[in-house]
Enzyme design. Structure first.
Site, PDB file in Angstrom:
ATOM      1  N   GLU A 361      -5.393   0.822  -2.495  1.00  0.00           N
ATOM      2  CA  GLU A 361      -6.459   1.744  -2.072  1.00  0.00           C
ATOM      3  C   GLU A 361      -6.759   2.834  -3.100  1.00  0.00           C
ATOM      4  O   GLU A 361      -6.914   4.002  -2.756  1.00  0.00           O
ATOM      5  CB  GLU A 361      -6.071   2.409  -0.744  1.00  0.00           C
ATOM      6  CG  GLU A 361      -5.920   1.410   0.374  1.00  0.00           C
ATOM      7  CD  GLU A 361      -5.432   2.040   1.667  1.00  0.00           C
ATOM      8  OE1 GLU A 361      -5.925   1.624   2.722  1.00  0.00           O
ATOM      9  OE2 GLU A 361      -4.550   2.916   1.632  1.00  0.00           O
TER      10      GLU A 361
HETATM   11  C1  TNX Z   1      -2.984   0.784   4.663  1.00  0.00           C
HETATM   12  S1  TNX Z   1      -1.242  -1.088   3.330  1.00  0.00           S
HETATM   13  C2  TNX Z   1      -2.257   1.459   3.711  1.00  0.00           C
HETATM   14  C3  TNX Z   1      -1.518   2.657   4.070  1.00  0.00           C
HETATM   15  C4  TNX Z   1      -1.748   3.068   5.493  1.00  0.00           C
HETATM   16  C5  TNX Z   1      -1.757   1.836   6.364  1.00  0.00           C
HETATM   17  C6  TNX Z   1      -1.890   2.140   7.823  1.00  0.00           C
HETATM   18  C7  TNX Z   1      -1.420  -0.168   2.221  1.00  0.00           C
HETATM   19  C8  TNX Z   1      -0.893  -0.683   1.008  1.00  0.00           C
HETATM   20  N1  TNX Z   1      -2.046   0.993   2.448  1.00  0.00           N
HETATM   21  O1  TNX Z   1      -1.840   3.715   3.194  1.00  0.00           O
HETATM   22  O2  TNX Z   1      -0.714   3.914   5.880  1.00  0.00           O
HETATM   23  O3  TNX Z   1      -2.825   1.021   5.973  1.00  0.00           O
HETATM   24  O4  TNX Z   1      -1.769   0.998   8.585  1.00  0.00           O
END
Ligand code: TNX
Length: 555
Positions: A361
């Site tokens: 992300e």
């Molecule tokens: C996605 S999975 C994220 C996290 C959040 C999560 C909540 C991932 C690598 N990043 O930053 O906490 O979703 O479900």
């Protein structure tokens, strides 16, 4: 499926021919043995409904989670008595430590002394490390239960430790209680031979969004060990908190760790704290995989040191739950001094092979910057002797040789993104599978679940268990799969009760996907074995989710 059909089918199937059910002198023993064949998943027949099963005097061998690779029931059960001794190899310190660990589990509930000894007398519970049994590998074991002795054999200490977890589950659930119980402590006769399907069987705890104390982490480690999980991935940094002391950048922890989601006090692990976690994990044969998430998810670091920001201005600490708004400054040289120092200190503290660099992300980092950043950071990890793990977005850059990508997509992930990960897998990047709509332990079970998120949908117990890691990602060779991991993100999770309600009972299913041969995979059989974990989890004080999909025993 009715019980009648099940039992008659079971009796008529190859069970009698293939299972060495020795000396079935009484009907109850035969009945128990047959049930066990179903429970061990050897039969492809369905499950015994909860109410239909007469309470067996001895728990069926093999009714454990994860399902063992091979179960051969037969012979008289082994019985623990006030005179039982735990006999360990005299030349192995680790065998003795595992024997002592076993004794500490068994003493409170049995009330027996259970001395750990290296005398060479016959009988008792025997823990043996056998150089000849190379076939058992790094983690496999054999458990042989006869009237005269109960023998656990492994090639390596980790295997002995896993054998102890199997033994725990073969004893009545009340063995987990911390006060004396008046029950017969019997283990069904027969042999279990067991090795894992995958070497990487992980659980992740996000200690950044909410901080968890050393004792809370240790408690979770103990619970993971029961299901033969062998990796603890700690998500040590994110926008809301930096949780590990770094001597060369002290404000990361003291300031960057000073709050959490919702604005609470947060916290961080000192080097000593972290070593205590490592030591406890090692004593449970878990390897710690520390994660520093970069270049996104870095607000806590950016808030702690203004120079890490392209603007030179530190943002405020963040206590909300948005993602994707922070990025390290990719063009600035100081960024790589920072990364070098952090990776150097963390690598020196951590005995395990892996260092997780996040990479998910990074919505505030351009694609070109992301690729440039990963090209610079992965060699730093290698320089300090660690293997890179990254979230699967890393496959959009150039994963280092030997790197592992952790796939967290879901059914709805675009074909292009899946294809990118699959291509990397074909080119040698190993995969850790954490599909969000299967094994994200922070997903709600259903719309009424008081904790958790639902962006990947609701994930009931069957959904988290009922998939195959080897064939999950189209185009990715099964041989690229290093294993599975169940992440627990903590935006809504702040206590041990919360952890346990979300992890149990889904975590045991993920553990089984990681450990048990594909041939044992069968929801109908699994749910019966899982149901038997109910009283055990309860005895351990785990307030698990009573999923209506599982035939929990009524008592
Ligand atoms: C996605 S999975 C994220 C996290 C959040 C999560 C909540 C991932 C690598 N990043 O930053 O906490 O979703 O479900």
């Amino acid at each position: 499926m009715t019980a009648v059909r099940l039992l008659s089918t079971t009796v008529a199937t190859p069970v009698e021919g293939t299972q060495p059910v020795r000396q079935p002198r009484t009907f109850p023993r035969l009945f128990g043995s047959l049930l066990l064949v179903v429970a061990a998943g050897i039969s492809t027949v369905g499950a015994v409904p909860a109410g239909a099963e007469p309470a067996p005097a001895v728990r069926p061998l093999g009714r454990i989670v994860p399902a063992p690779a091979s179960v051969q029931p037969g012979g008289a059960p082994y019985t623990l008595t006030p005179w039982t001794r735990i006999r360990v190899d005299d030349h192995s310190r680790e065998a003795r430590q595992i024997g002592t660990y076993l004794a500490r589990i068994l003493r409170p509930s049995t009330g027996y002394a259970l001395p750990v000894t290296d005398d060479h007398l016959p009988g008792g519970i025997r823990l043996r490390l056998s150089p000849r049994d190379q076939g058992l590998g790094e983690e496999g074991y054999r458990l042989e239960s006869t009237r005269g002795s109960l023998t656990l054999t492994a090639h390596k200490p980790a295997g002995l430790f896993h054998a102890v977890q199997t033994l725990r589950q073969l004893l009545p659930a009340s063995v987990e209680k911390d006060s004396r119980q008046q029950v017969p402590w019997k283990v069904a006769g027969g042999t279990i031979t067991d090795t894992p399907r995958y070497a990487y069987r992980g659980a992740m705890l996000d200690v950044s969004r909410h901080f968890f104390t050393v004792d809370q982490v240790k408690r979770y480690i103990d619970q993971l060990a029961l299901y033969k999980i062998n990796k603890l991935h700690l998500h040590l940094s994110d926008d809301q908190g930096w949780r590990i002391a770094i001597d060369s950048w002290p404000r990361l922890a003291t300031y960057g760790g000073s709050t959490q989601v919702g604005g609470g006090r947060g916290g961080h692990y000192t080097r000593k704290d972290y070593q205590e976690i490592l030591g406890h994990a090692a004593s449970r044969y878990l390897e710690v995989v520390p994660e520093i998430d970069m270049p996104g998810h870095t607000n806590a670091a950016l808030a702690s040191y203004a120079e890490l920001n392209c603007s030179g201005i530190a943002p405020p600490l963040y206590t909300g739950t948005d993602v994707g708004f922070s990025s390290l400054c990719v063009p600035k040289p100081v960024t790589y001094d920072f990364v070098d120092d952090v990776v150097r200190e963390l690598a020196a503290l951590t005995p395990g092979r892996y260092l997780h660099i996040g990479g998910d992300e990074a919505h505030s980092t351009s694609h070109a910057d992301y690729v440039a950043f990963m090209d610079k950071v992965q060699p730093i990890v290698a320089k300090y002797g660690k293997t890179v793990v990254g979230w699967h977005q890393l496959t959009g850059a150039t994963p280092a040789k030997g790197a592992l990508a952790q796939y967290w997509g879901l059914d709805g992930t675009s074909d292009a993104e899946k294809a990118q990960v699959a291509r990397a897998a074909r080119n040698g990047t190993g995969l850790i599978l954490s599909p969000a709509d299967r094994v994200y332990l922070d997903m709600k079970y259903n719309k009424d679940t008081p904790l958790g998120l639902d962006w990947a949908g609701f994930v009931e117990v069957r959904r988290s268990y009922d998939w195959d890691p080897a064939t999950y990602l189209p185009g990715a060779p099964g041989s690229a799969v290093a294993g599975v991991e169940a992440p627990l993100w903590s935006e809504t999770i702040s206590t041990s009760d919360h952890i346990e309600f979300m992890a149990f009972p889904r975590l045991p299913g993920v553990a089984e996907l990681g450990w048990s041969p594909a041939s044992t995979h069968d929801w109908e059989a699994y749910k019966v074995r899982l149901a038997a974990q109910g009283p055990r989890m309860a005895a351990l004080g785990i307030d698990f989710y009573r999923s209506p999909q599982v035939p929990w025993p009524s008592a």
